[in-house]
Write a protein that holds these residues in place. Structure first.
Motif, PDB file in Angstrom:
ATOM      1  N   LEU A   1       0.806  -1.224   0.000  1.00  0.00           N
ATOM      2  CA  LEU A   1       0.000   0.000   0.000  1.00  0.00           C
ATOM      3  C   LEU A   1       0.840   1.277   0.000  1.00  0.00           C
ATOM      4  O   LEU A   1       0.282   2.375   0.052  1.00  0.00           O
ATOM      5  N   GLY A   2       2.171   1.141  -0.045  1.00  0.00           N
ATOM      6  CA  GLY A   2       3.022   2.326  -0.096  1.00  0.00           C
ATOM      7  C   GLY A   2       3.225   2.944   1.274  1.00  0.00           C
ATOM      8  O   GLY A   2       2.740   2.453   2.293  1.00  0.00           O
ATOM      9  N   GLY A   3       3.935   4.044   1.298  1.00  0.00           N
ATOM     10  CA  GLY A   3       4.239   4.724   2.551  1.00  0.00           C
ATOM     11  C   GLY A   3       3.044   5.490   3.102  1.00  0.00           C
ATOM     12  O   GLY A   3       2.200   5.977   2.345  1.00  0.00           O
ATOM     13  N   LYS A   4       2.973   5.587   4.417  1.00  0.00           N
ATOM     14  CA  LYS A   4       1.924   6.344   5.106  1.00  0.00           C
ATOM     15  C   LYS A   4       2.592   7.248   6.137  1.00  0.00           C
ATOM     16  O   LYS A   4       3.683   6.959   6.629  1.00  0.00           O
ATOM     17  N   VAL A   5       1.910   8.334   6.489  1.00  0.00           N
ATOM     18  CA  VAL A   5       2.465   9.219   7.508  1.00  0.00           C
ATOM     19  C   VAL A   5       2.200   8.627   8.881  1.00  0.00           C
ATOM     20  O   VAL A   5       1.329   7.770   9.076  1.00  0.00           O
ATOM     21  N   TYR A   6       2.964   9.072   9.843  1.00  0.00           N
ATOM     22  CA  TYR A   6       2.925   8.548  11.211  1.00  0.00           C
ATOM     23  C   TYR A   6       1.517   8.566  11.794  1.00  0.00           C
ATOM     24  O   TYR A   6       1.078   7.609  12.448  1.00  0.00           O
ATOM     25  N   ASP A   7       0.798   9.650  11.559  1.00  0.00           N
ATOM     26  CA  ASP A   7      -0.536   9.784  12.142  1.00  0.00           C
ATOM     27  C   ASP A   7      -1.521   8.752  11.612  1.00  0.00           C
ATOM     28  O   ASP A   7      -2.527   8.459  12.263  1.00  0.00           O
ATOM     29  N   GLU A   8      -1.272   8.183  10.443  1.00  0.00           N
ATOM     30  CA  GLU A   8      -2.190   7.213   9.853  1.00  0.00           C
ATOM     31  C   GLU A   8      -1.987   5.792  10.356  1.00  0.00           C
ATOM     32  O   GLU A   8      -2.881   4.950  10.219  1.00  0.00           O
ATOM     33  N   LEU A   9      -0.831   5.506  10.923  1.00  0.00           N
ATOM     34  CA  LEU A   9      -0.485   4.114  11.248  1.00  0.00           C
ATOM     35  C   LEU A   9      -1.465   3.436  12.196  1.00  0.00           C
ATOM     36  O   LEU A   9      -1.815   2.268  11.985  1.00  0.00           O
ATOM     37  N   PRO A  10      -1.953   4.113  13.266  1.00  0.00           N
ATOM     38  CA  PRO A  10      -2.912   3.423  14.140  1.00  0.00           C
ATOM     39  C   PRO A  10      -4.182   2.974  13.423  1.00  0.00           C
ATOM     40  O   PRO A  10      -4.754   1.934  13.770  1.00  0.00           O
ATOM     41  N   GLN A  11      -4.622   3.714  12.423  1.00  0.00           N
ATOM     42  CA  GLN A  11      -5.824   3.308  11.690  1.00  0.00           C
ATOM     43  C   GLN A  11      -5.594   2.009  10.933  1.00  0.00           C
ATOM     44  O   GLN A  11      -6.470   1.139  10.887  1.00  0.00           O
ATOM     45  N   TYR A  12      -4.429   1.865  10.331  1.00  0.00           N
ATOM     46  CA  TYR A  12      -4.114   0.622   9.634  1.00  0.00           C
ATOM     47  C   TYR A  12      -3.932  -0.518  10.635  1.00  0.00           C
ATOM     48  O   TYR A  12      -4.464  -1.617  10.453  1.00  0.00           O
ATOM     49  N   LEU A  13      -3.192  -0.247  11.713  1.00  0.00           N
ATOM     50  CA  LEU A  13      -2.910  -1.255  12.717  1.00  0.00           C
ATOM     51  C   LEU A  13      -4.195  -1.784  13.353  1.00  0.00           C
ATOM     52  O   LEU A  13      -4.317  -2.986  13.642  1.00  0.00           O
ATOM     53  N   ALA A  14      -5.183  -0.916  13.538  1.00  0.00           N
ATOM     54  CA  ALA A  14      -6.451  -1.324  14.144  1.00  0.00           C
ATOM     55  C   ALA A  14      -7.171  -2.374  13.310  1.00  0.00           C
ATOM     56  O   ALA A  14      -7.993  -3.131  13.840  1.00  0.00           O
ATOM     57  N   GLY A  15      -6.883  -2.437  12.018  1.00  0.00           N
ATOM     58  CA  GLY A  15      -7.554  -3.375  11.129  1.00  0.00           C
ATOM     59  C   GLY A  15      -6.795  -4.670  10.905  1.00  0.00           C
ATOM     60  O   GLY A  15      -7.168  -5.460  10.031  1.00  0.00           O
ATOM     61  N   TRP A  16      -5.709  -4.904  11.681  1.00  0.00           N
ATOM     62  CA  TRP A  16      -4.919  -6.121  11.509  1.00  0.00           C
ATOM     63  C   TRP A  16      -5.229  -7.116  12.622  1.00  0.00           C
ATOM     64  O   TRP A  16      -5.570  -6.746  13.742  1.00  0.00           O
ATOM     65  N   ASP A  17      -5.072  -8.383  12.309  1.00  0.00           N
ATOM     66  CA  ASP A  17      -5.220  -9.439  13.307  1.00  0.00           C
ATOM     67  C   ASP A  17      -3.880  -9.836  13.903  1.00  0.00           C
ATOM     68  O   ASP A  17      -3.802 -10.206  15.074  1.00  0.00           O
ATOM     69  N   VAL A  18      -2.826  -9.766  13.107  1.00  0.00           N
ATOM     70  CA  VAL A  18      -1.475 -10.089  13.541  1.00  0.00           C
ATOM     71  C   VAL A  18      -0.522  -9.084  12.894  1.00  0.00           C
ATOM     72  O   VAL A  18      -0.708  -8.713  11.728  1.00  0.00           O
ATOM     73  N   ALA A  19       0.479  -8.645  13.652  1.00  0.00           N
ATOM     74  CA  ALA A  19       1.504  -7.752  13.112  1.00  0.00           C
ATOM     75  C   ALA A  19       2.781  -8.550  12.875  1.00  0.00           C
ATOM     76  O   ALA A  19       3.150  -9.407  13.691  1.00  0.00           O
ATOM     77  N   LEU A  20       3.442  -8.271  11.774  1.00  0.00           N
ATOM     78  CA  LEU A  20       4.585  -9.066  11.348  1.00  0.00           C
ATOM     79  C   LEU A  20       5.884  -8.273  11.364  1.00  0.00           C
ATOM     80  O   LEU A  20       5.894  -7.059  11.120  1.00  0.00           O
ATOM     81  N   MET A  21       6.969  -9.000  11.606  1.00  0.00           N
ATOM     82  CA  MET A  21       8.315  -8.443  11.447  1.00  0.00           C
ATOM     83  C   MET A  21       9.151  -9.491  10.708  1.00  0.00           C
ATOM     84  O   MET A  21       9.997 -10.176  11.301  1.00  0.00           O
ATOM     85  N   PRO A  22       8.941  -9.605   9.388  1.00  0.00           N
ATOM     86  CA  PRO A  22       9.660 -10.618   8.602  1.00  0.00           C
ATOM     87  C   PRO A  22      11.030 -10.137   8.156  1.00  0.00           C
ATOM     88  O   PRO A  22      11.305  -9.954   6.964  1.00  0.00           O
ATOM     89  N   PHE A  23      11.906  -9.928   9.123  1.00  0.00           N
ATOM     90  CA  PHE A  23      13.238  -9.421   8.806  1.00  0.00           C
ATOM     91  C   PHE A  23      14.155 -10.554   8.354  1.00  0.00           C
ATOM     92  O   PHE A  23      14.125 -11.660   8.894  1.00  0.00           O
ATOM     93  N   ALA A  24      14.984 -10.237   7.383  1.00  0.00           N
ATOM     94  CA  ALA A  24      16.018 -11.176   6.961  1.00  0.00           C
ATOM     95  C   ALA A  24      17.084 -11.253   8.045  1.00  0.00           C
ATOM     96  O   ALA A  24      17.267 -10.316   8.829  1.00  0.00           O
ATOM     97  N   LEU A  25      17.776 -12.358   8.103  1.00  0.00           N
ATOM     98  CA  LEU A  25      18.885 -12.515   9.037  1.00  0.00           C
ATOM     99  C   LEU A  25      20.178 -12.309   8.260  1.00  0.00           C
ATOM    100  O   LEU A  25      20.686 -13.224   7.605  1.00  0.00           O
ATOM    101  N   ASN A  26      20.673 -11.083   8.274  1.00  0.00           N
ATOM    102  CA  ASN A  26      21.893 -10.753   7.539  1.00  0.00           C
ATOM    103  C   ASN A  26      22.654  -9.671   8.299  1.00  0.00           C
ATOM    104  O   ASN A  26      22.284  -9.294   9.416  1.00  0.00           O
ATOM    105  N   GLU A  27      23.721  -9.162   7.709  1.00  0.00           N
ATOM    106  CA  GLU A  27      24.551  -8.173   8.393  1.00  0.00           C
ATOM    107  C   GLU A  27      23.786  -6.900   8.740  1.00  0.00           C
ATOM    108  O   GLU A  27      24.031  -6.264   9.761  1.00  0.00           O
TER     109      GLU A  27
END
Length: 398
Positions: free
Chosen positions: A279-305
């Motif tokens: 969905l592209g970048g969003k401003v800080y103030d918008e993030l809670p609105q998106y987060l409120a509509g999620w069931d799980v939050a992800l952090m799929p970070f690669a394991l690298n340097e």
């Protein structure tokens, strides 16, 4: 090359933001209050994170200048753009003619900055570095205190200048204080500086806590089905594209919402599946609105340097929003949240799917989820981090 003035300043439009730090554009500073000059590789308007949280708070006590990296200009001479941001922070952007680089660019930035500081007339200065590369045009400045806030191991990032390691050694030799963005970074930097202190990512609980209450679903998310598993942040070499593709393939009934700018990687490499939504970048103030509509939050970070030392700010933000978290085994995430019961750790795609299934069950037991998240977040806040940093700076100046 040297060039003659006069210096030029262009006062641009401010961005309005409600990021938790009290706006104070008309604050009256003590006559002897030092200027806090923050030298950053990150732009103020890019992604709202650690520098913005801290500088907006430091602006309560000090005039704060946020000096960004240069941008090419069509003008024949260098000039300095200036604009007011949250809390009275003044953002400075050097505008250099196309093609200027190396010593020419460094000299121009030095003269622009010197001229601006001379106009301000304050003799005292606190230097706050996010990038050691800024030392090239600030090494002559005398300061009451020099702070190196090492929020990332920049030398491990794609495209890092080869001289960055040397510059960091120079900065460490000059710095009075070294703050780190996590414990892994602290363990690395304390061997190089005697006055290093870990300050892991904090959270604006009130801001993200809004996601615990019903929010209007943003238009570009409203039509996406459930369950929704989401991520926000910069999508770059730290993001495990292959993991996301594999998990999305295994669970086509899950919807993956990815929010953030795509930087330093080919957008064509991102998974093109009907259940993956960028969905592209969003401003800080918008993030809670998106987060409120999620069931799980992800952090799929690669394991690298580039992720070896990270301490993601989004972990406590997700929890403040009342969302269970699934993360790859990033060292600082495991050591801080691994036993929390609301952050699940998984490495392979199959493990990630299993962890997400468990997180969906966590989300269903909302009362337990929120109680546990609140216990984890009890001692975390940007106000606390700012106050502790300020105390250490004042001790260094005395």
């Amino acid at each position: 090359m040297s060039w003659a003035g006069p210096f030029q300043y262009d006062l641009g439009k401010s961005r309005t933001s409600n990021a938790g730090a009290a706006p104070a554009p008309d604050v009256q500073y003590a006559p002897d209050a030092p200027i806090l000059l923050c030298l950053s590789h990150l732009r103020w308007s890019f992604v709202y994170q650690r520098p913005q949280h801290l500088m907006a708070r430091f602006a309560r006590d000090y005039p704060v200048l946020f000096f960004e990296e240069p941008i090419a200009s069509d003008e024949p001479r260098p000039w300095l753009e200036s604009r007011r941001e949250e809390g009275g922070v003044e953002v400075l952007v050097p505008r250099l003619p196309h093609g200027w680089a190396g010593r020419e660019a460094e000299q121009a930035q030095r003269e622009l900055l010197d001229g601006f500081l001379a106009e301000r007339g304050r003799e005292r200065l606190i230097l706050w570095y996010y990038t050691p590369m800024s030392l090239a045009f600030t090494d002559h400045l005398k300061a009451d205190a020099v702070v190196y806030d090492c929020m990332d191991e920049l030398s491990a990032f794609r495209g890092a200048p080869p001289e960055l390691v040397t510059r960091e050694r120079e900065l460490l030799a000059r710095a009075d204080l070294v703050f780190t963005g996590g414990y892994s970074l602290y363990e690395a930097k304390r061997e190089l500086h005697a006055n290093a202190h870990p300050f892991p990512s904090s959270v604006d609980i009130a801001h993200f806590g809004a996601a615990r209450d019903p929010q209007p679903d943003p238009a570009d998310q409203a039509s996406i089905g459930r369950p929704r598993l989401g991520f926000y942040g910069v999508i770059d070499e730290r993001f495990d594209v292959e993991l996301l593709a594999a998990v999305a393939e295994r669970r086509p009934d899950w919807q993956f919402v990815m929010i953030g700018p795509v930087v330093k990687i080919d957008p064509a490499s991102l998974p093109q599946r009907p259940n993956v939504h960028f969905l592209g970048g969003k401003v800080y103030d918008e993030l809670p609105q998106y987060l409120a509509g999620w069931d799980v939050a992800l952090m799929p970070f690669a394991l690298n340097e580039s992720t070896r030392f990270i301490s993601p700010t989004k972990t406590p933000e997700y929890l403040a929003g009342g969302c269970p978290v699934v993360s790859t085994p990033i060292t600082d995430v495991v050591r801080t949240y691994g036993d929390s019961g609301v952050v699940r750790i998984a490495g392979s795609a199959d493990e990630f799917v299993g962890a997400c299934e468990a997180a969906l069950r966590d989300a269903a037991d909302r009362d337990r989820l929120l109680r546990t998240a609140d216990a984890v977040l009890a001692d975390m806040s940007w106000d606390t981090t700012w106050a502790q940093m300020k105390e250490k700076i004042e001790c260094a100046m005395n």
